[in-house]
Design a protein around this motif. Structure first.
Motif, PDB file in Angstrom:
ATOM      1  N   SER A 166      24.630 -21.305  50.270  1.00  0.00           N
ATOM      2  CA  SER A 166      25.984 -20.817  49.969  1.00  0.00           C
ATOM      3  C   SER A 166      26.578 -21.527  48.761  1.00  0.00           C
ATOM      4  CB  SER A 166      26.924 -21.046  51.151  1.00  0.00           C
ATOM      5  OG  SER A 166      26.316 -20.674  52.347  1.00  0.00           O
ATOM      6  N   SER A 167      26.059 -22.718  48.474  1.00  0.00           N
ATOM      7  CA  SER A 167      26.566 -23.494  47.346  1.00  0.00           C
ATOM      8  C   SER A 167      25.855 -23.135  46.040  1.00  0.00           C
ATOM      9  CB  SER A 167      26.346 -24.979  47.639  1.00  0.00           C
ATOM     10  OG  SER A 167      24.990 -25.198  48.016  1.00  0.00           O
TER      11      SER A 167
ATOM     12  N   ALA B  44      22.045 -27.793  42.317  1.00  0.00           N
ATOM     13  CA  ALA B  44      20.924 -27.805  41.374  1.00  0.00           C
ATOM     14  C   ALA B  44      19.599 -27.667  42.117  1.00  0.00           C
ATOM     15  CB  ALA B  44      20.937 -29.108  40.578  1.00  0.00           C
TER      16      ALA B  44
ATOM     17  N   GLU C 178      18.869 -27.814  57.256  1.00  0.00           N
ATOM     18  CA  GLU C 178      18.813 -27.572  55.814  1.00  0.00           C
ATOM     19  C   GLU C 178      19.652 -28.540  54.981  1.00  0.00           C
ATOM     20  OE1 GLU C 178      20.145 -23.480  55.393  1.00  0.00           O
ATOM     21  OE2 GLU C 178      22.241 -24.041  55.650  1.00  0.00           O
TER      22      GLU C 178
ATOM     23  N   VAL D  13      12.546 -35.708  40.484  1.00  0.00           N
ATOM     24  CA  VAL D  13      11.978 -34.444  40.027  1.00  0.00           C
ATOM     25  C   VAL D  13      12.714 -34.010  38.762  1.00  0.00           C
ATOM     26  CG1 VAL D  13      11.689 -32.007  40.598  1.00  0.00           C
ATOM     27  CG2 VAL D  13      11.261 -33.766  42.345  1.00  0.00           C
TER      28      VAL D  13
ATOM     29  N   ASN E  75      18.130 -28.958  45.755  1.00  0.00           N
ATOM     30  CA  ASN E  75      17.473 -28.013  46.674  1.00  0.00           C
ATOM     31  C   ASN E  75      16.103 -28.529  47.091  1.00  0.00           C
ATOM     32  OD1 ASN E  75      18.558 -24.806  45.174  1.00  0.00           O
ATOM     33  ND2 ASN E  75      19.707 -26.460  46.113  1.00  0.00           N
TER      34      ASN E  75
ATOM     35  N   PRO F 265      19.256 -40.710  42.729  1.00  0.00           N
ATOM     36  CA  PRO F 265      19.155 -39.467  41.955  1.00  0.00           C
ATOM     37  C   PRO F 265      20.280 -38.520  42.363  1.00  0.00           C
ATOM     38  CG  PRO F 265      17.093 -39.940  43.138  1.00  0.00           C
ATOM     39  CD  PRO F 265      18.142 -40.849  43.682  1.00  0.00           C
TER      40      PRO F 265
ATOM     41  N   GLY G 180      21.850 -34.404  41.688  1.00  0.00           N
ATOM     42  CA  GLY G 180      21.825 -33.082  41.064  1.00  0.00           C
ATOM     43  C   GLY G 180      23.250 -32.700  40.743  1.00  0.00           C
ATOM     44  N   SER G 181      23.846 -31.836  41.588  1.00  0.00           N
ATOM     45  CA  SER G 181      25.227 -31.422  41.366  1.00  0.00           C
ATOM     46  C   SER G 181      26.203 -32.090  42.324  1.00  0.00           C
ATOM     47  CB  SER G 181      25.348 -29.905  41.501  1.00  0.00           C
ATOM     48  OG  SER G 181      24.482 -29.269  40.605  1.00  0.00           O
ATOM     49  N   GLY G 182      25.692 -32.925  43.199  1.00  0.00           N
ATOM     50  CA  GLY G 182      26.592 -33.628  44.117  1.00  0.00           C
ATOM     51  C   GLY G 182      27.220 -32.745  45.179  1.00  0.00           C
ATOM     52  N   THR G 183      26.511 -31.720  45.632  1.00  0.00           N
ATOM     53  CA  THR G 183      27.059 -30.873  46.700  1.00  0.00           C
ATOM     54  C   THR G 183      26.456 -31.195  48.065  1.00  0.00           C
ATOM     55  OG1 THR G 183      25.428 -29.082  46.518  1.00  0.00           O
ATOM     56  CG2 THR G 183      27.359 -28.952  45.068  1.00  0.00           C
ATOM     57  N   SER G 184      25.711 -32.266  48.155  1.00  0.00           N
ATOM     58  CA  SER G 184      25.121 -32.631  49.447  1.00  0.00           C
ATOM     59  C   SER G 184      26.197 -32.800  50.503  1.00  0.00           C
ATOM     60  CB  SER G 184      24.330 -33.932  49.330  1.00  0.00           C
ATOM     61  OG  SER G 184      23.971 -34.398  50.620  1.00  0.00           O
TER      62      SER G 184
ATOM     63  N   SER H  92      16.445 -27.051  50.790  1.00  0.00           N
ATOM     64  CA  SER H  92      17.583 -26.222  51.173  1.00  0.00           C
ATOM     65  C   SER H  92      17.177 -24.819  51.593  1.00  0.00           C
ATOM     66  CB  SER H  92      18.563 -26.128  50.000  1.00  0.00           C
ATOM     67  OG  SER H  92      18.974 -27.419  49.634  1.00  0.00           O
TER      68      SER H  92
HETATM   69  C1  FAD Z   1      30.227 -25.232  50.335  1.00  0.00           C
HETATM   70  C2  FAD Z   1      28.820 -25.698  50.541  1.00  0.00           C
HETATM   71  C3  FAD Z   1      27.891 -24.803  51.072  1.00  0.00           C
HETATM   72  C4  FAD Z   1      26.576 -25.201  51.278  1.00  0.00           C
HETATM   73  N1  FAD Z   1      25.685 -24.291  51.757  1.00  0.00           N
HETATM   74  C5  FAD Z   1      24.411 -24.651  51.952  1.00  0.00           C
HETATM   75  C6  FAD Z   1      23.451 -23.716  52.456  1.00  0.00           C
HETATM   76  O1  FAD Z   1      23.755 -22.558  52.719  1.00  0.00           O
HETATM   77  N2  FAD Z   1      22.190 -24.136  52.646  1.00  0.00           N
HETATM   78  C7  FAD Z   1      21.806 -25.418  52.348  1.00  0.00           C
HETATM   79  O2  FAD Z   1      20.639 -25.733  52.546  1.00  0.00           O
HETATM   80  N3  FAD Z   1      22.668 -26.311  51.859  1.00  0.00           N
HETATM   81  C8  FAD Z   1      23.955 -25.980  51.648  1.00  0.00           C
HETATM   82  N4  FAD Z   1      24.847 -26.897  51.146  1.00  0.00           N
HETATM   83  C9  FAD Z   1      24.405 -28.290  50.879  1.00  0.00           C
HETATM   84  C10 FAD Z   1      23.990 -28.588  49.428  1.00  0.00           C
HETATM   85  O3  FAD Z   1      24.530 -27.661  48.544  1.00  0.00           O
HETATM   86  C11 FAD Z   1      22.484 -28.631  49.289  1.00  0.00           C
HETATM   87  O4  FAD Z   1      21.981 -29.736  49.997  1.00  0.00           O
HETATM   88  C12 FAD Z   1      22.019 -28.708  47.824  1.00  0.00           C
HETATM   89  O5  FAD Z   1      20.627 -28.524  47.743  1.00  0.00           O
HETATM   90  C13 FAD Z   1      22.349 -30.003  47.144  1.00  0.00           C
HETATM   91  O6  FAD Z   1      22.084 -29.853  45.774  1.00  0.00           O
HETATM   92  P1  FAD Z   1      22.774 -30.771  44.677  1.00  0.00           P
HETATM   93  O7  FAD Z   1      22.179 -30.441  43.373  1.00  0.00           O
HETATM   94  O8  FAD Z   1      24.224 -30.697  44.774  1.00  0.00           O
HETATM   95  O9  FAD Z   1      22.242 -32.183  45.144  1.00  0.00           O
HETATM   96  P2  FAD Z   1      23.010 -33.572  45.279  1.00  0.00           P
HETATM   97  O10 FAD Z   1      24.100 -33.458  46.249  1.00  0.00           O
HETATM   98  O11 FAD Z   1      23.335 -34.082  43.942  1.00  0.00           O
HETATM   99  O12 FAD Z   1      21.843 -34.440  45.896  1.00  0.00           O
HETATM  100  C14 FAD Z   1      21.247 -34.113  47.115  1.00  0.00           C
HETATM  101  C15 FAD Z   1      20.031 -34.996  47.353  1.00  0.00           C
HETATM  102  O13 FAD Z   1      19.068 -34.729  46.352  1.00  0.00           O
HETATM  103  C16 FAD Z   1      18.641 -35.934  45.727  1.00  0.00           C
HETATM  104  N5  FAD Z   1      18.318 -35.581  44.341  1.00  0.00           N
HETATM  105  C17 FAD Z   1      19.151 -35.029  43.437  1.00  0.00           C
HETATM  106  N6  FAD Z   1      18.523 -34.850  42.275  1.00  0.00           N
HETATM  107  C18 FAD Z   1      17.250 -35.275  42.435  1.00  0.00           C
HETATM  108  C19 FAD Z   1      16.111 -35.362  41.579  1.00  0.00           C
HETATM  109  N7  FAD Z   1      16.159 -34.954  40.317  1.00  0.00           N
HETATM  110  N8  FAD Z   1      14.973 -35.848  42.088  1.00  0.00           N
HETATM  111  C20 FAD Z   1      14.899 -36.285  43.357  1.00  0.00           C
HETATM  112  N9  FAD Z   1      15.949 -36.245  44.197  1.00  0.00           N
HETATM  113  C21 FAD Z   1      17.110 -35.744  43.747  1.00  0.00           C
HETATM  114  C22 FAD Z   1      19.830 -36.842  45.883  1.00  0.00           C
HETATM  115  O14 FAD Z   1      19.479 -38.196  45.776  1.00  0.00           O
HETATM  116  C23 FAD Z   1      20.322 -36.476  47.253  1.00  0.00           C
HETATM  117  O15 FAD Z   1      19.595 -37.149  48.221  1.00  0.00           O
HETATM  118  C24 FAD Z   1      26.173 -26.524  50.945  1.00  0.00           C
HETATM  119  C25 FAD Z   1      27.108 -27.411  50.406  1.00  0.00           C
HETATM  120  C26 FAD Z   1      28.407 -27.019  50.199  1.00  0.00           C
HETATM  121  C27 FAD Z   1      29.370 -28.001  49.614  1.00  0.00           C
END
Ligand code: FAD
Lengths: 358, 476
Positions: B145-146, B151, B424, B216, B155, B80, B82-86, B160
């Motif tokens: 912060s992201s 997405a 987090e 989700v 989170n 799965p 979301g936005s790929g910011t993991s 997060s």
């Molecule tokens: C510059 C920067 C700053 C950041 N700051 C913070 C911060 O302050 N606090 C913090 O907690 N994190 C932070 N992060 C980390 C990141 O942004 C978080 O982990 C965020 O929640 C990931 O969201 P995403 O939508 O990009 O998820 P993704 O990177 O796409 O995926 C993250 C995880 O979620 C799973 N997933 C995605 N979609 C679903 C779905 N629909 N159902 C079930 N599982 C799913 C994926 O398989 C993966 O395991 C930061 C990252 C960056 C690059």
């Protein structure tokens, strides 16, 4: 009776028993179906193991009396954020509530609406599963996403997934002052409107209830802050600042000791008045609203079904005291499938508080 | 870091699998061209990349369910996204996997101010959740912060946090319900607009499960009215240890700020060069923010500055205007980006008991010398969630490996002093192999059994969170 004095002893006792086992802390929260089996008393697992006021964390063995924990926190000007209730009057119990029992029932009071439930403050658990294995999850720090969050799963599992041996909490500073605004004579509908307005304000209210025709709203914090916020709330919804004993809400003091069944409903607040009216129509003699209308306590004639008053309203009903109806809200079949699956993994022999949750 | 060997038998069936997916999704929602799938080859842990076999972008829960049914029947792993910011590699694909992106599921479905919740599709970005309720002065509290990009789906999967979670809690404390699809394609509602579960707290279990228990598609989130105002104070110290001690004292004093953020000299300098926030050139900076009316803010800040003064700060700047507040936060907000301008870095996320801050900061300095890699620290000090940024050169042979080794040392230290590997960001692939430093085999086995219940065939994001050796028999 088993009364282990260490986690290892407990684990051995569970590994070697053929069950069934009835887990007892202070026996003050008798929620759920009656359980048969040898009593396992947790009072031998007692004591605060770590308290760091500067990190807002406390770790205690599961059999530690709640009173001991609250006293230790108070001595440092701190408290449990979620305001667990005292249910002794409900069950006519006289024991000492233990912190393990608080967690197993996810007990939370009026402050749940702002500070979260017991499960929100719980940051770590240790427990012995149904095969006598010692498992830990979470820890003693506030932020921890390492692996699955079994901490939340254990909170409110009523001893059916494992026997808690140690629990860790995030605690909070106790406020310098507390103030309650009271409005009298509101209908249930108007009360919920007023409570929603208070909860939707910037004033950080942390207790919002409607009981005996009185609508009460609480703010807590630094002295000046509390005075200011209470005055603002009076401007917004009327009423006056009063002294109010929140125990009446937290422990449903007015109805706990009375004859009849006690039901507890969790719905979204705006559905509260409709449910309250349906409950009265179904025979409930008292209806108390907490959590801005989202938590409803009802006192009703013995044996009467109050759950059906929910009709199409979504949420859940728990029969806190009484017989003849499922205690917990029956879940949708796909959720029930997962619940059953989890229970089979944590306690494959089905010996821990078997049948308690249905 | 090892990745599991892709299953060549699955890859050989790619054309058939694509054809099956095309039956349930519009053509443009199934991406299988070798070049196009490359856009999904990594998340923000960009040192690890692997293009997936196929990417699907469903637009409804029904489509998600249909995709999962097919993948379940065909035995294809699903990642799965979301936005790929993991930052942990949580969304990193394997070569035999289908990436299921929820970016098209971005609508706000219901807003209820009386009951204080919003229901959204899970691909909606964090910031646009607040965006949907801001007009009436409401907000969604967790603020990673992201937040512009990440997405709600991610989170929830990572549980997060953000700068303001000292007061408002992290995602799990603000999540009321989800609509989720299991690997078998079964759709279920867990939780809702009411509080607390009728039986087991499955919602609490789903939150933070890193996409391993279900996909989700919708979330019900708690929204709050904004406070009347907020104001930060900037406090500078000439040692990290003293700043750490000040944090501890503030927390104990009985006033709970909404945020206490910490930056050390390397980060202060980088942030200053990047945005010119007007930061003093000191060893350690704290940003402490409180909320309320003007008078309430004054009362709280008086208490905080009094505590700060006891530790002899070299700088103490209470914001006098909205402009000054923004300037104080400006550097913190860009800290990660600013460090990224200087160098490649690896961002750690261990949490420690606040009382251990001075010790751990000191030890990190020593490790930095030992390994010959610079470190910057910027983190949520109020809750002990550290973010050491280890600087390395991606183009220099062996530097990443040295950096990872040093990172592992720091995380082990976090566990040793009573903390954890990740506060987090999640475990993902990054901290998978360190799980055994925090948990026993029994602890881990207990978690694996949970996944057995939700995903018996171990197809959903299977190579994450746990050491590969511990999951091998289940995955194959
Ligand atoms: C510059 C920067 C700053 C950041 N700051 C913070 C911060 O302050 N606090 C913090 O907690 N994190 C932070 N992060 C980390 C990141 O942004 C978080 O982990 C965020 O929640 C990931 O969201 P995403 O939508 O990009 O998820 P993704 O990177 O796409 O995926 C993250 C995880 O979620 C799973 N997933 C995605 N979609 C679903 C779905 N629909 N159902 C079930 N599982 C799913 C994926 O398989 C993966 O395991 C930061 C990252 C960056 C690059």
């Amino acid at each position: 009776m088993m009364k282990p004095t260490s986690e290892v002893d407990l684990a051995e006792a569970i590994a070697s028993t053929t069950g069934p086992v009835r887990i007892v802390g202070g026996d003050t929260r008798q929620i759920g179906n009656p359980v048969k089996g040898e009593v396992l008393n947790t009072s031998g697992l007692s004591g605060i193991t770590l308290y760091e006021p500067g990190a807002l964390t406390m770790v205690a063995r599961a059999g530690t009396p709640l009173m001991e924990i609250e006293a230790a926190l108070a001595a440092e000007g701190q408290r449990l954020p979620f305001e667990p209730s005292d249910m002794r009057a409900i069950y006519g119990a006289s024991g000492q509530s233990t912190i393990g029992g608080v967690v197993a029932t996810n007990s939370s009071g009026p402050r749940r609406i702002q500070a979260g439930a017991c499960r929100d403050s719980l940051i770590g658990v240790r427990f012995v599963d149904g095969q006598g294995q010692i498992v830990k999850n979470g820890g003693r720090v506030m932020k921890n996403v390492t692996g699955y969050d079994l901490v939340k799963l254990m909170a409110g599992s009523h001893g059916t997934l494992g026997i808690l041996t140690e629990v860790s909490f995030k605690v909070s500073p106790a406020p310098e002052a507390s103030s309650t605004v009271m409005v009298e004579g509101l209908s249930d509908t108007d009360a919920v409107t007023a409570m929603s307005a208070a909860l939707g304000s910037p004033f950080d209210v942390n207790g919002v209830a409607h009981i005996n025709g009185r609508t009460v709203i609480r703010v807590e914090g630094l002295d000046g802050l509390v005075k200011y916020r209470a005055a603002k709330l009076v401007d917004k919804i009327g009423g006056v600042v009063v002294d109010f004993d929140w125990g009446a809400v937290q422990n449903i003091g007015d109805i706990a000791g009375r004859e009849g069944d006690i039901w507890r409903f969790s719905v979204k607040p705006s559905d509260g008045p409709k449910l309250g009216a349906a409950l009265r129509a179904a025979g409930a003699t008292e209806v108390v609203y907490d959590w801005g209308g989202g938590l409803i306590w009802a006192l009703s004639p013995k044996g009467d079904d109050m759950r059906s008053a929910m009709g199409s309203i979504s949420g859940n009903a728990t029969l806190i005291r009484g017989e003849g109806h499922p205690v917990f809200q029956p879940e949708a079949k796909e959720i029930e499938f997962l619940n059953t699956g989890l229970r089979a993994k944590f306690d494959p022999r089905n010996i821990l508080n078997a049948g308690r949750m249905g | 870091m090892d990745l599991p060997k892709p299953n060549s038998e699955i890859i050989a069936r790619k054309p058939q699998i694509v054809a099956l997916l095309q039956v349930v999704l519009p053509d443009d929602a199934v991406i299988y061209d070798e070049h196009e799938v490359k856009a999904y080859e990594c998340d923000a842990l960009a040192s690890y990349r692997c293009p997936p076999m196929i990417v699907v972008l469903p637009s409804s829960t029904e489509e998600v369910a249909a995709v999962l049914k097919i993948c379940h029947a065909e035995g294809v792993p699903v990642v799965p996204r979301g936005s790929g910011t993991s930052l942990a590699g949580g969304a990193l694909p394997t070569a035999d996997s289908v990436v299921l992106g929820v970016s098209k599921l971005n609508k706000a479905l219901e807003i209820n101010y009386d009951d204080r919740y919003i229901r959204v599709q899970s691909g909606r970005t964090n910031l646009s959740v607040t965006g949907a309720v801001e007009a009436l002065d409401f907000f969604y509290a967790p603020d990673p912060s992201s937040q512009l990009a990440c997405a709600i789906a991610g989170n929830i999967a990572m549980n997060s946090g953000g700068a303001h979670c000292l007061k408002y809690g992290v995602t799990t404390n603000n999540l009321l319900g989800v609509k989720m699809v299991t690997m078998e394609g079964e759709v279920m509602d867990i939780g809702g607009a009411h509080l607390d579960a009728a039986s087991y707290d499955l919602l609490g279990l789903i939150c933070g499960s890193e996409g391993q228990l279900g996909v989700v598609t919708e979330a019900t989130l708690r929204i709050l009215h904004k406070p009347e105002g907020a104001r930060p104070v900037l406090i500078g110290y000439d040692s990290n240890e003293v700043a750490g001690a000040c944090v501890s004292d503030i927390i104990q004093a009985g006033v709970l700020p909404v945020a206490i953020e910490f930056m050390d000299r390397p980060v202060i300098r980088a942030a200053e060069n990047f945005v010119g926030a007007g930061y003093p050139d000191v060893e350690a900076l704290l940003i402490v923010e409180v909320e309320g009316s003007e008078a309430e803010i004054d009362e709280q800040l008086a208490l905080i500055t009094e505590i700060a003064k006891r530790h002899n700060p070299v700088e103490l700047r209470e914001s006098q205007s909205a402009g000054e507040s923004a300037a104080i936060w400006a550097g913190r907000k860009v800290a990660f980006g600013a460090m990224g301008q200087i160098s490649d870095y690896m961002c750690l996320d261990g949490t420690i008991p606040v009382s251990q801050l001075p010790l751990v900061l000191g030890r990190i300095t020593e490790l930095s010398e030992e390994y010959g890699l610079d470190v910057g620290n910027v983190f949520h000090a109020g809750d002990g969630n550290m973010h050491p940024l280890i600087l390395y050169d991606a183009n220099k042979q062996g530097d990443l490996e040295t950096c990872e080794k040093m990172g592992a040392e720091i995380l082990k230290l976090c566990v040793e002093v009573g903390g954890c590997l990740t506060g987090e960001h999640g475990v993902g692939i990054e901290k998978r192999d360190l799980m055994t430093t925090q948990y026993t085999d029994v602890d881990i086995e207990c978690q694996l059994r949970v996944k057995d219940v939700f995903d018996a065939k171990w197809l959903l994001n299977p190579a994450k969170v746990f050491p590969l050796a511990a999951t091998e028999s289940r995955r194959t």
